[in-house]
Write a protein that holds these residues in place. Structure first.
Motif, PDB file in Angstrom:
ATOM      1  N   ASN A  86       0.832  -1.200   0.000  1.00  0.00           N
ATOM      2  CA  ASN A  86       0.000   0.000   0.000  1.00  0.00           C
ATOM      3  C   ASN A  86       0.867   1.250   0.000  1.00  0.00           C
ATOM      4  O   ASN A  86       0.626   2.203  -0.757  1.00  0.00           O
ATOM      5  CB  ASN A  86      -0.933  -0.028   1.214  1.00  0.00           C
ATOM      6  CG  ASN A  86      -1.737   1.244   1.375  1.00  0.00           C
ATOM      7  OD1 ASN A  86      -1.305   2.180   2.038  1.00  0.00           O
ATOM      8  ND2 ASN A  86      -2.909   1.290   0.776  1.00  0.00           N
ATOM      9  N   TYR A 148      -7.439  -5.921   0.201  1.00  0.00           N
ATOM     10  CA  TYR A 148      -6.733  -4.713   0.613  1.00  0.00           C
ATOM     11  C   TYR A 148      -5.788  -4.205  -0.476  1.00  0.00           C
ATOM     12  O   TYR A 148      -5.760  -3.003  -0.771  1.00  0.00           O
ATOM     13  CB  TYR A 148      -5.937  -4.972   1.892  1.00  0.00           C
ATOM     14  CG  TYR A 148      -5.301  -3.716   2.449  1.00  0.00           C
ATOM     15  CD1 TYR A 148      -6.060  -2.794   3.167  1.00  0.00           C
ATOM     16  CD2 TYR A 148      -3.955  -3.435   2.240  1.00  0.00           C
ATOM     17  CE1 TYR A 148      -5.497  -1.624   3.659  1.00  0.00           C
ATOM     18  CE2 TYR A 148      -3.380  -2.273   2.731  1.00  0.00           C
ATOM     19  CZ  TYR A 148      -4.147  -1.374   3.439  1.00  0.00           C
ATOM     20  OH  TYR A 148      -3.578  -0.216   3.908  1.00  0.00           O
ATOM     21  N   THR A 153      -6.449  -0.808  -2.518  1.00  0.00           N
ATOM     22  CA  THR A 153      -5.308   0.061  -2.844  1.00  0.00           C
ATOM     23  C   THR A 153      -5.200   0.359  -4.332  1.00  0.00           C
ATOM     24  O   THR A 153      -5.096   1.522  -4.743  1.00  0.00           O
ATOM     25  CB  THR A 153      -3.997  -0.582  -2.355  1.00  0.00           C
ATOM     26  OG1 THR A 153      -4.066  -0.758  -0.937  1.00  0.00           O
ATOM     27  CG2 THR A 153      -2.800   0.292  -2.703  1.00  0.00           C
TER      28      THR A 153
END
Length: 310
Positions: A86, A148, A153
Motif C-alpha cells: 500500500n 486490501y 489500494t
C-alpha cells in the motif's frame, strides 16, 4: 596524552550516537512502512479468533502453541506485506499529505524497489507459513490480502467513496484466519466477529477522514467527507455504530457478562458519537470518535480473550 584520550572518547561517543540515531531512524521507518498500530490492531483479532476456536472445541492452548506461533507469524507477515505494498503504490498520494510526508517511501530512506520487494517477500513467506496450519486459514488470509491490495489500494481508493466499505472486508477476515487455523469457521461466533469488525471499521475510518480532511482533499482521494461533506459523514458514522448494538446478543455463548460488557461499550461509543455530533466542532468530534474506536475494539477483543482463557 590526556587530551588525545578525551578526543578519542569524544569521537567514539559521537560515532555511537550517530549509529544509535541511524538504528532509531530505520526502526521508525519500518514501523511507518508497516503502519505498526494498524498492524497490531489486526493481529489482535487473529489471536482472539484462534483462542475462541480452542475454547469452543474444548482444546487446550498448550497442545497448539506451535500452531499459534505459525498463525500469528504468518498472518502478521501477510498483513505487513499488504501494508508495505500500500505504501509502495501510494507514494504519489503520500507526498501530498502532511500526515504521510515522513514515510520512508516519500523521504527516500527506502527505495521504491526495495519497498516493493519487501512487500512481496513478506506476503509470500507469510502465506507459506500459514499453509503449515490449515488451507482454510490461508484462504481467508488471501482474501484479506487481495481485497486490501488489489480491490482497495490498486482499484477503489482513488475512484470511489465506497473504498471504505471495500477496505473493511480485509480487516474483518482477521478473526477467521485465527479460527480457521483450528477448526471450520461455520459457526456463529466467527461470523459475528467478522460482522463486528466490518461495521466497526467504517466509522473508525470516517473519523480519520474527517481528522485528515485537508490532506485527503489535497491528494484528491474521494473519501466520504470530501465528496459528500462532513455532516453526512458524521450522520453515517452514528448509523454504523448503532448497527453494532444487536450483535453482542448473537454472542450469548460467550456468557451474559460478556454480552452486558459489549453492550455497554456499544452504548458508550454511540453516546460519544451522538453527543459530539450535536455539541462539538467537526475535528473535536473526529478525534473523540477515533480514540474511542481504538479503545472500543481493544477492550472488546481483550474481553473475548479473557472468556476464552478462563
Amino acid at each position: 596524552m590526556l587530551g588525545k584520550s578525551n578526543s578519542a572518547s569524544g569521537i567514539s561517543a559521537s560515532g555511537m550516537q550517530t549509529e544509535n540515531s541511524s538504528v532509531s531512524t530505520v526502526i521508525a521507518d519500518l514501523k511507518s512502512l508497516v503502519k505498526f498500530v494498524v498492524l497490531m490492531l489486526n493481529v489482535l483479532p487473529v489471536l482472539t479468533g484462534f483462542l475462541l476456536a480452542l475454547h469452543f472445541t474444548n482444546q487446550q492452548l498448550a497442545d497448539h502453541l506451535g500452531t499459534l506461533v505459525l498463525v500469528l507469524v504468518g498472518s502478521t507477515l501477510i498483513m505487513a506485506g499488504a501494508l508495505i505494498l500500500n505504501n509502495w503504490y501510494e507514494v504519489d498520494l503520500d507526498k501530498k499529505m502532511k500526515r504521510t510526508a515522513m514515510r520512508p517511501t516519500v523521504t527516500g530512506n527506502f527505495s521504491l524497489k526495495a519497498v516493493l520487494n519487501m512487500g512481496v517477500i513478506a506476503s509470500v513467506i507469510g502465506f507459506a507459513i500459514l499453509l503449515f496450519t490449515t488451507v482454510e486459514a490461508a484462504i481467508y488470509a488471501l482474501i484479506g490480502w487481495f481485497v486490501y491490495v488489489v480491490l482497495y489500494t490498486f482499484w477503489s481508493k482513488r475512484r470511489y467513496t465506497l473504498n471504505t466499505i471495500i477496505g473493511s472486508v480485509s480487516g474483518a477476515v482477521t478473526p477467521l484466519i485465527g479460527w480457521g487455523a483450528v477448526t471450520s469457521t461455520f459457526h456463529i461466533v466467527p461470523i459475528m466477529l467478522f460482522a463486528i469488525l466490518f461495521i466497526w471499521q467504517v466509522p473508525h475510518t470516517f473519523s480519520i477522514a474527517v481528522r485528515r480532511f485537508d490532506d485527503y482533499k489535497a491528494a484528491g482521494i474521494p473519501m466520504l467527507p470530501v465528496v459528500s461533506g462532513i455532516e453526512m459523514t458524521k450522520r453515517q458514522s452514528v448509523i454504523y455504530i448503532a448497527c453494532l448494538l444487536p450483535l453482542p446478543f448473537f454472542l450469548i455463548s460467550l456468557g451474559i457478562q460478556f454480552v452486558i460488557f459489549a453492550t455497554v461499550l456499544n452504548l458508550a461509543w454511540l453516546g460519544i458519537a451522538i453527543i459530539g455530533w450535536i455539541k462539538e466542532d467537526h475535528f473535536t468530534w473526529a478525534n473523540r470518535v477515533f480514540k474511542s474506536s481504538i479503545t472500543y475494539l481493544t477492550l472488546l477483543f481483550l474481553a473475548m480473550i479473557v472468556v476464552a482463557l478462563v
